[in-house]
Design a protein around this motif. Structure first.
Motif, PDB file in Angstrom:
ATOM      1  N   ALA A   1       0.845  -1.195   0.000  1.00 25.53           N
ATOM      2  CA  ALA A   1       0.000   0.000   0.000  1.00 25.53           C
ATOM      3  C   ALA A   1       0.876   1.239   0.000  1.00 25.53           C
ATOM      4  O   ALA A   1       1.995   1.235   0.536  1.00 25.53           O
ATOM      5  CB  ALA A   1      -0.906  -0.005   1.224  1.00 25.53           C
ATOM      6  N   ASP A   2       0.374   2.290  -0.609  1.00 29.98           N
ATOM      7  CA  ASP A   2       1.100   3.557  -0.596  1.00 29.98           C
ATOM      8  C   ASP A   2       1.251   4.042   0.834  1.00 29.98           C
ATOM      9  O   ASP A   2       0.258   4.131   1.580  1.00 29.98           O
ATOM     10  CB  ASP A   2       0.329   4.600  -1.410  1.00 29.98           C
ATOM     11  CG  ASP A   2       0.978   5.955  -1.359  1.00 29.98           C
ATOM     12  OD1 ASP A   2       1.982   6.154  -2.048  1.00 29.98           O
ATOM     13  OD2 ASP A   2       0.473   6.815  -0.609  1.00 29.98           O
ATOM     14  N   PRO A   3       2.474   4.343   1.293  1.00 40.78           N
ATOM     15  CA  PRO A   3       2.673   4.711   2.700  1.00 40.78           C
ATOM     16  C   PRO A   3       1.856   5.915   3.136  1.00 40.78           C
ATOM     17  O   PRO A   3       1.304   5.942   4.242  1.00 40.78           O
ATOM     18  CB  PRO A   3       4.181   4.990   2.784  1.00 40.78           C
ATOM     19  CG  PRO A   3       4.778   4.225   1.647  1.00 40.78           C
ATOM     20  CD  PRO A   3       3.751   4.261   0.559  1.00 40.78           C
ATOM     21  N   GLY A   4       1.785   6.932   2.281  1.00 34.40           N
ATOM     22  CA  GLY A   4       1.032   8.122   2.663  1.00 34.40           C
ATOM     23  C   GLY A   4      -0.458   7.862   2.763  1.00 34.40           C
ATOM     24  O   GLY A   4      -1.115   8.304   3.717  1.00 34.40           O
ATOM     25  N   LEU A   5      -0.997   7.128   1.797  1.00 31.70           N
ATOM     26  CA  LEU A   5      -2.419   6.818   1.810  1.00 31.70           C
ATOM     27  C   LEU A   5      -2.759   5.901   2.974  1.00 31.70           C
ATOM     28  O   LEU A   5      -3.752   6.113   3.684  1.00 31.70           O
ATOM     29  CB  LEU A   5      -2.810   6.172   0.484  1.00 31.70           C
ATOM     30  CG  LEU A   5      -4.288   5.932   0.204  1.00 31.70           C
ATOM     31  CD1 LEU A   5      -5.101   7.196   0.402  1.00 31.70           C
ATOM     32  CD2 LEU A   5      -4.463   5.392  -1.212  1.00 31.70           C
ATOM     33  N   LEU A   6      -1.934   4.886   3.198  1.00 34.27           N
ATOM     34  CA  LEU A   6      -2.164   3.985   4.324  1.00 34.27           C
ATOM     35  C   LEU A   6      -2.054   4.728   5.648  1.00 34.27           C
ATOM     36  O   LEU A   6      -2.871   4.527   6.556  1.00 34.27           O
ATOM     37  CB  LEU A   6      -1.161   2.831   4.286  1.00 34.27           C
ATOM     38  CG  LEU A   6      -1.212   1.851   5.462  1.00 34.27           C
ATOM     39  CD1 LEU A   6      -2.576   1.203   5.603  1.00 34.27           C
ATOM     40  CD2 LEU A   6      -0.122   0.791   5.322  1.00 34.27           C
ATOM     41  N   GLY A   7      -1.077   5.616   5.747  1.00 32.76           N
ATOM     42  CA  GLY A   7      -0.924   6.379   6.986  1.00 32.76           C
ATOM     43  C   GLY A   7      -2.134   7.248   7.285  1.00 32.76           C
ATOM     44  O   GLY A   7      -2.580   7.335   8.436  1.00 32.76           O
ATOM     45  N   ALA A   8      -2.686   7.868   6.247  1.00 27.03           N
ATOM     46  CA  ALA A   8      -3.875   8.702   6.445  1.00 27.03           C
ATOM     47  C   ALA A   8      -5.061   7.858   6.883  1.00 27.03           C
ATOM     48  O   ALA A   8      -5.831   8.258   7.770  1.00 27.03           O
ATOM     49  CB  ALA A   8      -4.190   9.456   5.155  1.00 27.03           C
TER      50      ALA A   8
END
Length: 216
Positions: free
Chosen positions: A117-124
């Motif tokens: 998963a994209d780290p930024g998208l997953l983090g959000a």
């Protein structure tokens, strides 16, 4: 540029997502069941949007799933750290061999048998859904239906929290388009021997609607 593209397998999942949305720029589309149709349909949607001059910003594969017992509760929400093609490979006397361990050139594997998963998208999403279980979500073409196969999958993927049928296909399409990807699931049943009486579809759809409120 368009907003977020959310793809589900079936219309009922799409309806549950739409019921929770608060952002009108999010597009929700049911694309069919299984990794092949999911990958092909997502790629087509992304290509059409790009050709029209309105490319999407990111892609989310969403829907209900089977959960690994002891790792996520029925009705719980799951966020994928990676989407895994769990049954893409070969059998051997020593056990299952993932296709990326069979000696094929990496360029033929579309990024391997797991797409992170994209780290930024997953983090959000993790920030917005702090109670969600986080781990690998396995993509299978044949749903697990025995205790033995459940145990084998759990042993091969100790970080797996759920099993579904589309995430890896969607992830590959997003990766080919250079777009951030994430997978969001809610759990309707434990994976393993099929017991329809133990399925909690109503609870899973309600959880999917609640989780969809954070998609923007």
């Amino acid at each position: 540029m368009s907003g977020l593209l959310v793809v589900t397998a079936v219309p009922a999942e799409a309806e549950a997502v739409r019921a929770g949305l608060t952002d009108p720029t999010v597009t929700v589309t049911p694309i069919g069941v299984g990794p092949a149709v999911a990958g092909a349909a997502t790629a087509r949607l992304l290509a059409l949007a790009e050709a029209a001059g309105r490319p999407y910003r990111a892609v989310v594969s969403a829907g209900i799933a089977g959960g690994f017992p002891g790792r996520v509760a029925i009705g719980g929400t799951v966020l994928a750290t990676r989407s895994v093609a769990a049954d893409l490979g070969a059998e051997s006397p020593e056990g299952f061999i993932p296709v990326d361990q069979l000696g094929m050139p990496p360029e033929l594997l579309g990024g391997g048998t797991a797409v992170p998963a994209d780290p930024g998208l997953l983090g959000a999403l993790r920030t917005a859904l702090p109670d969600a279980a986080v781990g690998a979500v396995l993509t299978v073409s044949t749903v697990t239906g025995t205790a033995a196969s459940t145990e084998a999958l759990a042993d091969r993927h100790p970080d797996a929290v759920a099993e579904a049928m589309e995430g890896y296909g969607v992830a590959v399409a997003a990766a080919q388009a250079g777009l951030p990807f994430a997978e969001l699931r809610t759990v309707s049943n434990p994976i393993g021997p099929r017991d329809r009486g133990a399925w909690r579809m109503k609870e899973a759809f309600a959880a999917l609607t609640a989780a969809a409120a954070v998609l923007r």
